[in-house]
Design a protein around this motif. Sequence first.
Motif, PDB file in Angstrom:
ATOM      1  N   PRO A 149       0.604  -1.374   0.088  1.00  0.00           N
ATOM      2  CA  PRO A 149      -0.011  -0.083  -0.027  1.00  0.00           C
ATOM      3  C   PRO A 149       0.812   1.263  -0.011  1.00  0.00           C
ATOM      4  N   PRO A 150       0.635   2.151  -0.824  1.00  0.00           N
ATOM      5  CA  PRO A 150       1.153   3.426  -0.998  1.00  0.00           C
ATOM      6  C   PRO A 150       1.691   3.980   0.594  1.00  0.00           C
ATOM      7  N   ALA A 151       0.919   4.108   1.563  1.00  0.00           N
ATOM      8  CA  ALA A 151       1.112   4.715   2.782  1.00  0.00           C
ATOM      9  C   ALA A 151       2.232   3.949   3.532  1.00  0.00           C
ATOM     10  N   HIS A 152       2.506   2.765   3.116  1.00  0.00           N
ATOM     11  CA  HIS A 152       3.515   1.991   3.879  1.00  0.00           C
ATOM     12  C   HIS A 152       4.928   1.991   3.167  1.00  0.00           C
ATOM     13  N   LEU A 153       5.042   2.822   1.978  1.00  0.00           N
ATOM     14  CA  LEU A 153       6.307   2.574   1.079  1.00  0.00           C
ATOM     15  C   LEU A 153       7.672   3.310   2.089  1.00  0.00           C
ATOM     16  N   LYS A 154       7.417   4.412   2.648  1.00  0.00           N
ATOM     17  CA  LYS A 154       8.399   5.131   3.353  1.00  0.00           C
ATOM     18  C   LYS A 154       8.722   4.152   4.720  1.00  0.00           C
ATOM     19  N   ARG A 155       7.969   3.310   5.224  1.00  0.00           N
ATOM     20  CA  ARG A 155       8.103   2.831   6.455  1.00  0.00           C
ATOM     21  C   ARG A 155       8.802   1.265   6.530  1.00  0.00           C
ATOM     22  N   ILE A 156       8.829   0.789   5.344  1.00  0.00           N
ATOM     23  CA  ILE A 156       9.237  -0.608   5.047  1.00  0.00           C
ATOM     24  C   ILE A 156      10.541  -0.705   5.470  1.00  0.00           C
ATOM     25  N   PHE A 157      11.399   0.176   5.431  1.00  0.00           N
ATOM     26  CA  PHE A 157      12.947   0.067   5.471  1.00  0.00           C
ATOM     27  C   PHE A 157      13.255   0.152   6.898  1.00  0.00           C
ATOM     28  N   LYS A 158      12.279   0.516   7.765  1.00  0.00           N
ATOM     29  CA  LYS A 158      12.599   0.459   9.393  1.00  0.00           C
ATOM     30  C   LYS A 158      13.051  -0.662   9.967  1.00  0.00           C
ATOM     31  N   ARG A 159      13.647  -0.654  11.000  1.00  0.00           N
ATOM     32  CA  ARG A 159      14.132  -1.873  11.579  1.00  0.00           C
ATOM     33  C   ARG A 159      12.775  -2.385  12.327  1.00  0.00           C
ATOM     34  N   PHE A 160      12.440  -3.884  12.219  1.00  0.00           N
ATOM     35  CA  PHE A 160      11.296  -4.499  12.572  1.00  0.00           C
ATOM     36  C   PHE A 160      10.012  -4.096  11.974  1.00  0.00           C
ATOM     37  N   TYR A 161      10.000  -3.414  11.018  1.00  0.00           N
ATOM     38  CA  TYR A 161       8.565  -2.919  10.519  1.00  0.00           C
ATOM     39  C   TYR A 161       8.024  -4.045   9.455  1.00  0.00           C
ATOM     40  N   ARG A 162       7.037  -4.356   9.457  1.00  0.00           N
ATOM     41  CA  ARG A 162       5.987  -5.014   8.606  1.00  0.00           C
ATOM     42  C   ARG A 162       4.967  -4.570   8.097  1.00  0.00           C
TER      43      ARG A 162
END
Length: 304
Positions: A232-245
């Motif tokens: 989903p577009p809203a999660h494209l910037k977060r997926i590179f964070k540690r532990f984020y799924r």
Amino acid sequence: MVLFIVLGSCLVGVAVTLNVGWIILNWRRLVPLVVGIPFFALLIAGVALNTIFLVREVRRNERHDAFLNAVTHELKTPIASIQLYLETLERRELPQDKRLEFYKIMREDSDRLLATVEQVLKAGEVGQSSRKQVRIPVDMRQLAEQCVEMTRSRSHLAGADQKAPGIVFESIEPETPAIVRGSPEELQTVVLNLLNNAVKYSPNEMNIRVTLRVQGDAWVMLSVSDSGIGIPPAHLKRIFKRFYRVPTRSVLKTKGTGLGLFLVRTIARQHGGDAFAASPGEGKGATFSVQLPRLLTPRDQEAS
């Protein structure tokens, strides 16, 4: 987290109301007005920052708990499987073909267990930016080909010359050297993580394309595209964070630790580059790209 957001919003609203009321009551008195406005502004800023900090801490704790649950599952499942097959081999007399099948399954579970441990250890290592690293010229074209072959072998996938879907590797302008300076082991981790993610999150149609190109003579771009579950577009910037799924059902039911993409971006940035993600939306596949500074060869220097 909702409680902290609501509480912070209410406190900011009360502070703004008090600020407006103070201005209305003291608009003719210069000293209280001059002193009160900055004071209330600092109060509002403090409440807002405190709310943001609390929300971030709650999210971080949630990701940390999810990581512990995922790692526990990733470690427990292969260990239980290996123990079960060992007990079966110990208690029963099995034919040779069945024993060989059990040995193969136990070896695969052992490889999965080792991969999980190595990923967790690597996540701890890359966080130490001051760690000295030996960096040498690395041919990204050759490295990408090796990683593609390793992934094909591990996942039993076909190549470009097969009718079955699999992984296709395409090198644009193959006569142009794609050399970077870095650690071969860490760059291999980057490529393998991208390929493993593409395989893991393509449950229905395994159609993966790996593209390597030189961009503007200054950058080496490696892209891995799949036709899987998408992001989903809203999660494209977060997926590179540690532990984020990504908190969608299709992602959460797939096993993972939330460290793969974190390792990809961290290693890429430590090598002077960066990592990017793009997706048309959920269920429409995704493309992950890694950008690394290109090392000029003697031939390039002569041409320039």
